[in-house]
Design a protein around this motif. Structure first.
Motif, PDB file in Angstrom:
ATOM      1  N   VAL A 142      -6.299   9.331  10.045  1.00 44.54           N
ATOM      2  CA  VAL A 142      -4.984   9.123   9.383  1.00 44.54           C
ATOM      3  C   VAL A 142      -4.257  10.205  10.262  1.00 44.54           C
ATOM      4  CG1 VAL A 142      -3.693  10.109   7.408  1.00 44.54           C
ATOM      5  CG2 VAL A 142      -5.870   8.914   7.116  1.00 44.54           C
ATOM      6  N   PHE A 143      -2.859   9.832  10.443  1.00 41.96           N
ATOM      7  CA  PHE A 143      -1.929  10.490  11.531  1.00 41.96           C
ATOM      8  C   PHE A 143      -0.584  10.640  10.641  1.00 41.96           C
ATOM      9  CE2 PHE A 143      -3.819   9.594  15.728  1.00 41.96           C
ATOM     10  CZ  PHE A 143      -4.502   8.332  15.446  1.00 41.96           C
ATOM     11  N   ARG A 144      -0.334  11.662  11.061  1.00 43.95           N
ATOM     12  CA  ARG A 144       1.357  12.073  10.735  1.00 43.95           C
ATOM     13  C   ARG A 144       1.977  12.474  12.024  1.00 43.95           C
ATOM     14  NH1 ARG A 144       4.462  16.354   6.377  1.00 43.95           N
ATOM     15  NH2 ARG A 144       6.273  15.234   6.427  1.00 43.95           N
ATOM     16  N   GLY A 145       2.957  11.305  12.388  1.00 45.50           N
ATOM     17  CA  GLY A 145       3.323  11.362  13.819  1.00 45.50           C
ATOM     18  C   GLY A 145       2.318  11.020  14.791  1.00 45.50           C
ATOM     19  N   THR A 146       2.398  11.720  15.781  1.00 41.25           N
ATOM     20  CA  THR A 146       1.058  11.632  16.696  1.00 41.25           C
ATOM     21  C   THR A 146      -0.190  12.663  16.524  1.00 41.25           C
ATOM     22  OG1 THR A 146       2.214  13.289  18.173  1.00 41.25           O
ATOM     23  CG2 THR A 146       2.515  10.807  18.294  1.00 41.25           C
ATOM     24  N   GLU A 147       0.249  13.333  15.332  1.00 38.95           N
ATOM     25  CA  GLU A 147      -1.002  14.386  14.888  1.00 38.95           C
ATOM     26  C   GLU A 147      -1.993  13.632  14.210  1.00 38.95           C
ATOM     27  OE1 GLU A 147       0.430  17.404  12.417  1.00 38.95           O
ATOM     28  OE2 GLU A 147      -1.265  18.569  12.403  1.00 38.95           O
ATOM     29  N   VAL A 148      -3.254  14.004  14.374  1.00 38.11           N
ATOM     30  CA  VAL A 148      -4.149  13.478  13.621  1.00 38.11           C
ATOM     31  C   VAL A 148      -4.568  14.511  12.543  1.00 38.11           C
ATOM     32  CG1 VAL A 148      -6.974  12.931  13.544  1.00 38.11           C
ATOM     33  CG2 VAL A 148      -5.553  12.324  15.455  1.00 38.11           C
ATOM     34  N   LEU A 149      -4.478  14.092  11.269  1.00 40.18           N
ATOM     35  CA  LEU A 149      -4.651  14.822  10.197  1.00 40.18           C
ATOM     36  C   LEU A 149      -6.197  15.012   9.658  1.00 40.18           C
ATOM     37  CD1 LEU A 149      -1.668  14.109   7.756  1.00 40.18           C
ATOM     38  CD2 LEU A 149      -2.007  15.941   9.505  1.00 40.18           C
ATOM     39  N   ALA A 150      -6.830  13.815   9.729  1.00 36.19           N
ATOM     40  CA  ALA A 150      -8.270  13.796   9.317  1.00 36.19           C
ATOM     41  C   ALA A 150      -8.633  12.374  10.001  1.00 36.19           C
ATOM     42  CB  ALA A 150      -8.290  13.877   7.850  1.00 36.19           C
ATOM     43  N   ALA A 151     -10.163  12.501  10.035  1.00 37.52           N
ATOM     44  CA  ALA A 151     -10.878  11.252  10.327  1.00 37.52           C
ATOM     45  C   ALA A 151     -12.200  11.303   9.898  1.00 37.52           C
ATOM     46  CB  ALA A 151     -10.985  11.340  12.107  1.00 37.52           C
ATOM     47  N   ASN A 152     -12.691   9.979   9.760  1.00 39.39           N
ATOM     48  CA  ASN A 152     -14.016   9.689   9.059  1.00 39.39           C
ATOM     49  C   ASN A 152     -14.644   8.947   9.586  1.00 39.39           C
ATOM     50  OD1 ASN A 152     -15.376   8.562   6.330  1.00 39.39           O
ATOM     51  ND2 ASN A 152     -15.793  10.687   6.934  1.00 39.39           N
ATOM     52  N   ALA A 153     -16.082   8.986   9.962  1.00 42.60           N
ATOM     53  CA  ALA A 153     -16.856   7.691  10.308  1.00 42.60           C
ATOM     54  C   ALA A 153     -17.949   7.414   9.344  1.00 42.60           C
ATOM     55  CB  ALA A 153     -17.441   8.025  11.659  1.00 42.60           C
ATOM     56  N   GLY A 154     -17.929   7.726   8.165  1.00 39.37           N
ATOM     57  CA  GLY A 154     -18.931   7.656   7.182  1.00 39.37           C
ATOM     58  C   GLY A 154     -18.647   8.643   6.073  1.00 39.37           C
TER      59      GLY A 154
END
Length: 716
Positions: free
Chosen positions: A642-654
């Motif tokens: 999940v991004f806001r603009g080019t900033e990664v807010l959160a990521a998940n692989a499971g």
């Protein structure tokens, strides 16, 4: 199971001899009751229980007596849930003109037909005139909730899946691994409740906090030891919300907890607990928010860590709010922004007491009770705290910070117990963090009043070809909404996207019926005007992009995007509230299914949060779970970002590897999403998103493609 052939004619009818002074008006249940049903005999006047006599339940099919209740038995017992220790209980009780009979769990089978017989004298009127012997018949409905179900309903009138709270809990299997929600309709449920340690991930949610009441007079005299609590929770990951637990043991009736437990990650949200001595006993890790706790002597006690937020602590008599028995390294009870009140005329109350003597059995020299920003009524004694069998306790943690009176004014703490402390701001801020106290971060507490924060725009970019891009969305609320839908292909080239759909075709459907369709070409004036009002980018002049403007009733819809001539390429589906901020209707969620690969074949969804404060949003990237729905070539290992603009807010692989998997599962159940299997490779994030624009992306491992589903849900 075949029903007895006489049952349709006999069900619900009573056959009695002379009624003397006590007339029988009606019996229940009749046909098709839940298997945990209670039996009711309604009399013309208030009955009294007799001292002897039996009530028997007989199977009409086998002729076997499946239950016998003997009123001469001085100490009847039954098992409750997975608790191996039997409880003493009251098999028959009187409510006004109704005698209520409690069969033991499991004696009534689905689809069974039964006859109830009672002896003369089981009931009598107020002058001792007995009810004659009689009987009636009833049946149990053949169907029961499936073991795979994740939500059931309890209704005292028999109109739900279950008639008792414990009946619904017994449906939760030992070794449960999926979140299950038990909704309890308004009513008074007079019963003992036990949720065992092998039944985690359960939510008990009342329909009405004041009107959904679990009640019983259970206590140390009736059930000594751990069984004396009315409701007991030994499971982890449990939530109780929007209901009342009321132990009706009278004053002087011995220790009588309304609730006790050993579970961790347990939440009480908008719950009322009521008893006198020892209302709440907890030895695990408990988060309590926006709740009311009533009692007098040690009415919050135990050895666990408990965090109370925005609660009212109401003293019903002189006594002590807390007695906390944590060890040196453990946390105790922390009260944040709570109000300490009392019933009229009540005074002489201590915040807490403890025996702090070191090296003595059953003493707790490190007892921790902390009040932060609490408003304290005049019923609390000036010294505040009490030491039993000691005059000093240098290691006890009886602490306050920012205490006020009930009007918010300054509070004189000069006469507090010498070993109590007014802690500094830094320490107070540390204790305000539930994770520091409990070792875990609780989910968001009670929802605030209705607000205007909402999803106003949803979009998905993906590759279409033999597999179209399929987007689902929901119009929530009570009124129709104007919705703008756009299927963009050629214009994406102006933003650097290659291999775009040359001639997009957009099709709107509801429940399989096509409501509207449009193939790329000139955009009608009202559609272009709506896009301009919303600030959307205009289509490139002469481009064959597609758009629809429709007024839609509340409900679920799908939009499919493909090329009108069958070509393959990248396309964008956009869905917008055409009049954001007006009325109560809104866009509530988005789901997009498409073939995912690398580069431009990444599945991308955009969303817009409008309003003034953050909005809870659940985002899920589904791959492996699609195989269970018959989808071939599902993406094996999706990654969600999940991004806001080019900033990664959160990521998940499971999803089970996320920081808050329990909250993710609960949010999914709340919004009606299908449950994810523990340990699957599906992904999910539960985020608080401030107003603004965001994108969510689902991608696969290098060189690996497959079908994926990206979902965005507004969480209430």
């Amino acid at each position: 199971m075949r029903l007895h052939p006489l049952l349709p004619a006999l069900a619900g009818l009573a056959f009695v001899g002379p009624l003397y002074g006590l007339g029988l008006v009606s019996t229940s249940p009749g046909v098709g009751a839940p298997a945990d049903t209670l039996l009711r005999l309604t009399c013309a006047s208030e009955p009294r229980l007799g001292a002897a006599g039996r009530i028997r339940i007989t199977s009409l099919e086998s002729g076997a007596v499946v239950e016998t209740i003997d009123l001469a038995d001085p100490a009847p017992t039954r098992l409750v849930g997975l608790n191996p220790t039997p409880y003493r209980y009251r098999p028959v009780r009187v409510e006004g003109r109704v005698a209520v009979v409690h069969p033991r769990a499991g004696v009534l089978a689905a689809g069974g037909a039964y006859r109830v017989d009672w002896d003369a004298g089981v009931l009598a009127d107020t002058v001792g005139t007995p009810l004659a012997a009689g009987n009636f018949t009833f049946s149990i409905r053949p169907e029961r909730p499936a073991a795979s179900a994740v939500a059931v309903t309890v209704a005292a009138d028999g109109a739900g899946d279950f008639a008792t709270v414990q009946g619904a809990i017994d449906w939760v299997p030992a070794g449960n691994t999926v979140p299950r929600v038990i909704t309890i309709r308004a009513g008074v449920y007079e019963e003992l409740v036990y949720l065992g340690s092998r039944q985690p991930f359960v939510t008990l949610r009342g329909e009405d906090r004041a009107g959904t009441v679990i009640s019983y007079a259970n206590n140390q005299n009736l059930n000594p030891g751990n069984n004396r609590a009315m409701v007991a929770i030994d499971a982890n990951d449990v939530t109780l919300a929007n209901l009342t637990l009321r132990n009706t043991t009278p004053r002087g009736g011995s220790q009588a907890e309304a609730l006790r437990g050993n579970g961790r990650r347990v939440v009480l949200d908008r719950v009322t607990l009521s008893s006198l001595q020892d209302t709440l006993l907890w030895n695990g890790a408990l988060f309590v928010t926006d709740s009311l706790i009533k009692g007098d002597v040690d009415f919050m006690w135990g050895g666990g860590a408990c965090y109370f937020q925005r609660c009212e602590l109401r003293s019903l008599g002189s006594g002590y709010l807390a007695q906390v028995r944590n060890g040196e390294s453990g946390r105790g009870n922390v009260y944040v922004d709570c109000r300490l009140t009392a019933a009229p005329g009540v005074g002489n109350v201590y915040l807490a007491r403890i025996d702090p003597r070191p090296d003595v059995a059953n003493t707790w020299p490190f007892s921790e009770v902390v009040f932060l920003g609490c408003a304290i009524g005049p019923h609390v004694r000036p010294e505040g705290w009490l030491l039993n069998n000691a005059t000093a306790a240098p290691q006890v943690r009886f602490w306050e910070y920012g205490s006020t009176d009930l009007a918010g004014g300054s509070l004189d703490l000069s006469r507090r117990l010498p070993d109590a402390r007014r802690i500094d701001r830094e320490t107070a801020e540390r204790y305000r963090d539930p994770r520091y106290v409990l070792g875990w971060t609780p989910p968001a507490s009670a929802p605030p009043p209705p607000r205007r924060e909402r999803l106003t725009g949803l979009s998905t970019r993906a590759r279409a070809g033999a597999e179209p891009v399929i987007v689902g969305f929901v119009v929530a609320g009570t009124a129709e909404a104007g919705v703008l839908m756009r299927g963009v292909g050629p214009t994406l080239g102006a933003f650097g996207v290659g291999e775009t759909l040359p001639r997009p075709r957009l099709m709107l459907q509801r429940e399989g019926a096509v409501l509207a369709a449009q193939t790329g070409g000139p955009v009608p004036g009202p559609v272009a005007d709506a896009a301009a009002r919303l600030g959307l980018f205009p289509f490139r002049t002469g481009a064959a992009d597609a758009a629809l403007l429709a007024t839609l009733a509340p409900g679920a819809y799908t939009v499919a995007l493909a090329d009108a001539d069958g070509a393959e390429g990248n396309g964008l589906v956009e869905i917008y509230d055409a009049a954001p901020g007006e009325g109560t209707r809104r866009l509530a969620n988005l789901s997009s299914r498409a073939l995912v690969g690398e580069g431009d074949a990444t599945l991308i969804s955009g969303l817009t949060v409008a309003g003034a404060v953050p909005k809870p949003v659940l985002v899920r990237g589904i791959g492996p779970a699609l195989a269970g729905f018959g989808v071939e070539s599902a993406l094996v290992r999706p990654r969600l970002t999940v991004f806001r603009g080019t900033e990664v807010l959160a990521a998940n692989a499971g999803w089970t590897g996320a920081e808050n998997p329990l909250e993710i599962a609960r949010a999914g159940a709340l919004v009606g999403a299908f449950p994810l299997v523990t340990g699957s490779g599906d992904t999910a994030l539960l985020l608080e998103l401030a107003p603004g624009n965001y994108t969510a992306q689902v991608s696969g491992p290098a060189g690996v493609g497959g079908v994926a589903l990206l979902e965005v849900y507004e969480v209430p």
